[in-house]
Enzyme design. Structure first.
Site, short mmCIF file in Angstrom:
data_model
loop_
_atom_site.label_atom_id
_atom_site.label_comp_id
_atom_site.label_asym_id
_atom_site.label_seq_id
_atom_site.Cartn_x
_atom_site.Cartn_y
_atom_site.Cartn_z
N CYS A 268 -3.26 4.59 47.76
CA CYS A 268 -2.42 4.82 46.99
C CYS A 268 -2.55 3.98 45.53
CB CYS A 268 -0.89 4.60 47.41
SG CYS A 268 -0.35 5.61 48.90
N1 NAD Z 1 -0.99 6.84 52.97
C1 NAD Z 1 -0.17 6.01 52.19
O1 NAD Z 1 -0.28 4.87 52.24
C2 NAD Z 1 0.95 6.91 51.21
C3 NAD Z 1 1.76 6.01 50.74
C4 NAD Z 1 2.76 6.83 49.69
C5 NAD Z 1 2.72 8.20 49.56
N2 NAD Z 1 1.64 8.98 50.12
C6 NAD Z 1 1.58 10.30 49.96
O2 NAD Z 1 2.12 10.86 51.19
C7 NAD Z 1 1.25 12.21 51.29
C8 NAD Z 1 0.55 12.35 52.79
O3 NAD Z 1 -0.12 11.08 52.78
P1 NAD Z 1 -0.69 10.75 54.28
O4 NAD Z 1 -1.46 9.55 54.02
O5 NAD Z 1 0.40 11.00 55.53
O6 NAD Z 1 -1.82 11.98 54.49
P2 NAD Z 1 -2.53 12.32 55.85
O7 NAD Z 1 -3.84 12.89 55.45
O8 NAD Z 1 -2.84 11.01 56.64
O9 NAD Z 1 -1.68 13.21 56.68
C9 NAD Z 1 -1.54 14.48 55.90
C10 NAD Z 1 -1.31 15.65 57.19
O10 NAD Z 1 -0.91 16.69 56.84
C11 NAD Z 1 -1.41 17.91 57.59
N3 NAD Z 1 -1.46 19.10 56.72
C12 NAD Z 1 -2.38 19.60 55.82
N4 NAD Z 1 -1.90 20.63 55.35
C13 NAD Z 1 -0.80 21.15 56.01
C14 NAD Z 1 0.08 22.24 56.01
N5 NAD Z 1 0.03 23.25 55.24
N6 NAD Z 1 1.08 22.27 56.98
C15 NAD Z 1 1.37 21.10 58.06
N7 NAD Z 1 0.58 20.15 57.75
C16 NAD Z 1 -0.55 19.84 57.02
C17 NAD Z 1 -2.76 17.33 57.53
O11 NAD Z 1 -3.67 18.08 58.78
C18 NAD Z 1 -2.81 15.72 57.99
O12 NAD Z 1 -2.25 15.65 59.40
C19 NAD Z 1 0.15 12.17 50.11
O13 NAD Z 1 0.84 12.87 48.85
C20 NAD Z 1 0.32 10.76 49.80
O14 NAD Z 1 -0.05 10.43 48.46
C21 NAD Z 1 0.77 8.07 51.06
#
Ligand code: NAD
Length: 445
Positions: A268
């Site tokens: 992030c």
């Molecule tokens: N990881 C962090 O520290 C963090 C912190 C704040 C915000 N975010 C934000 O949160 C969001 C998600 O991050 P994350 O780390 O959980 O990502 P991640 O990659 O760990 O998980 C995303 C999940 O979404 C699934 N996915 C993709 N397309 C899909 C669809 N159409 N339908 C259903 N599932 C689907 C993927 O298979 C995956 O399991 C991002 O926008 C990120 O910027 C992440």
């Protein structure tokens, strides 16, 4: 209330489990069958402290499916937490979010009554009122309003403490299409939080800007502390921890994230900062502060590399303690430890590394070029120079005699000042970064 959560990744799985643990009936959805199978088998699909326990206590209320329209049509609110990767310009891509939004729309066609759609993924300013709303309306055949609420509700969690941060957030940020949508989301959080967080409700664009502004402010603070550490390294008698402790005591500043050490990393901070600068530039606003923060961050690896090179004789082996981007996680995205290993390996130095959780991920990223140690002690014993890159609590208890050498003293560079000073200094040349004396190779700085 029944809630569907699209995306069962690092954030989505904990969010689904937190809601289920607070009495909501939750249907998780993912395009990855392994994540769906894990939830249905009662297993955490990602490694996050406290997640498995929450799933264990909520199994009767938590299930998962690959069928997003079915999950949406059987629930009253849907949270979307899918990836929004950075594109070449540094902006976040809505590619996955749009696909998810389309399947939510399809699900809404199968149900009557009010539904709340919540985008939790981080998106660029203008996305919610632009293509995300348009896609939802097109695929659902409804207009956002009396029967369809839309909110932007990004998370402020840190990996390694996601469950804790979701249960006890400082703030809940809500961008809302209208008061009804915002009130419904606020009520969900009244039920799911253990504390009484500040709730900030606003229009979409203010919420989109607030999300990346928080992270950009924190990255600025980290780069500021690292600038202080750099100064302290060159100023005899100076100690960055003494200075930041006192500076942070001023309530206008605060001590959190005011620690001179390595640069920031993870999925992030770096990209939010770059996206913030890209947004400012695209609007013709001055983006210099965000860009300088990023430049100062990139410089940190040069600082550490220079200090290591100054202590290496020939092609000695460098031991790197800590490869995850922060403690308590296996995530290595933008990790300073991995970046250091890569730079050293590219320059022909053998590297041995150890990390309590991220060794496998680091090994894969470095394509097997780094030797993996079975323990922190083994890493220290095999090295000609040791660098601490992540402040894992485990490193505070490394057996001091591992640092001892016959006929010489091992240089040890501790970027986080976690090794016990006295016992290590008794047998090795321990240098705490930010406390003066960081000598570097000529021409590096
Ligand atoms: N990881 C962090 O520290 C963090 C912190 C704040 C915000 N975010 C934000 O949160 C969001 C998600 O991050 P994350 O780390 O959980 O990502 P991640 O990659 O760990 O998980 C995303 C999940 O979404 C699934 N996915 C993709 N397309 C899909 C669809 N159409 N339908 C259903 N599932 C689907 C993927 O298979 C995956 O399991 C991002 O926008 C990120 O910027 C992440």
């Amino acid at each position: 209330m029944k809630i569907s959560v699209l995306g069962l990744g690092k954030l989505g799985a904990p969010l689904a489990a937190v809601f289920a643990s607070k009495g909501f009936t939750v249907v998780g959805v993912d395009v990855n069958p392994a994540a769906v199978a894990a939830i249905n088998a009662g297993q955490a699909p990602v490694d996050e402290p406290g997640l498995q326990a929450l799933i264990d206590e909520s199994r009767s209320r938590l299930s998962a499916t690959e069928d997003a329209p079915a999950a949406v049509s059987s629930t009253e609110a849907t949270f979307i937490i899918v990836p929004t990767p950075s594109d070449a310009s540094g902006r976040f891509s809505n590619e996955y979010a749009l696909r998810a939004m389309a399947t939510v729309g399809q699900g809404l066609q199968r149900k009557d009554g009010y539904h709340l759609v919540v985008m939790t993924s981080t998106v660029m300013a203008g996305s919610m009122d632009g293509e995300l709303r348009a896609t939802l309306e097109r695929h659902s055949g409804r207009t956002v309003g009396p029967t369809l609420g839309l909110c932007y509700n990004p998370e402020f969690i840190a990996l390694g403490s996601v469950v804790r941060d979701m249960l006890r957030p400082d703030m809940i940020l809500i961008g809302e299409s209208d008061a009804q949508a915002g009130a419904m989301l606020e009520n969900i959080y009244h039920q799911s939080c253990d504390n009484k967080p500040a709730i900030r409700r606003m229009n979409f664009v203010n919420a989109e800007l607030t999300k990346i502004s928080v992270n950009t402010f924190v990255t600025t603070k980290i780069s500021y502390a690292n600038m202080l550490a750099d100064i302290c390294d060159r100023l005899p008698g100076a100690d960055v921890d003494v200075v930041t402790h006192a500076v942070g005591a001023d309530s206008r500043v605060g001590v959190k994230y005011l620690k001179g050490a390595t640069g920031y990393g993870g999925p992030c901070f770096p990209r939010d900062n770059v996206a913030f600068a890209a947004l400012a530039r695209s609007l013709g606003a001055n983006s210099e502060l965000a860009e300088a923060t990023d430049r100062v961050n990139r410089y940190q690896i040069e600082r550490v590399l220079g200090a290591v090179q100054a202590r290496l004789e020939g092609k000695g082996t460098v031991g790197i303690l800590g490869l995850s981007y922060k403690p308590h996680t296996a995530v290595i995205e933008e990790s300073q430890g991995v970046a250091l290993a890569e730079r050293l390996l590219n320059e022909g130095h053998p590297v041995i590394g150890f990390d309590p959780k991220a060794l496998g991920a680091a090994d894969a990223k470095l394509r097997g070029r780094m030797k993996s140690a079975a323990s922190a002690e083994e890493c220290v014993r095999a090295a000609d120079v040791v660098v601490v890159m992540t402040p894992w609590p485990e490193f505070t208890t490394i057996a001091p005699d591992s640092f001892a050498r016959t006929g010489s003293r091992l240089p040890v560079i501790d970027c986080w000042r976690v090794l016990p000073a006295e016992p290590v200094r008794a047998v090795a040349d321990l240098l705490y970064v930010g406390q003066g004396g960081l000598t570097v190779a000529a021409g590096i700085l």
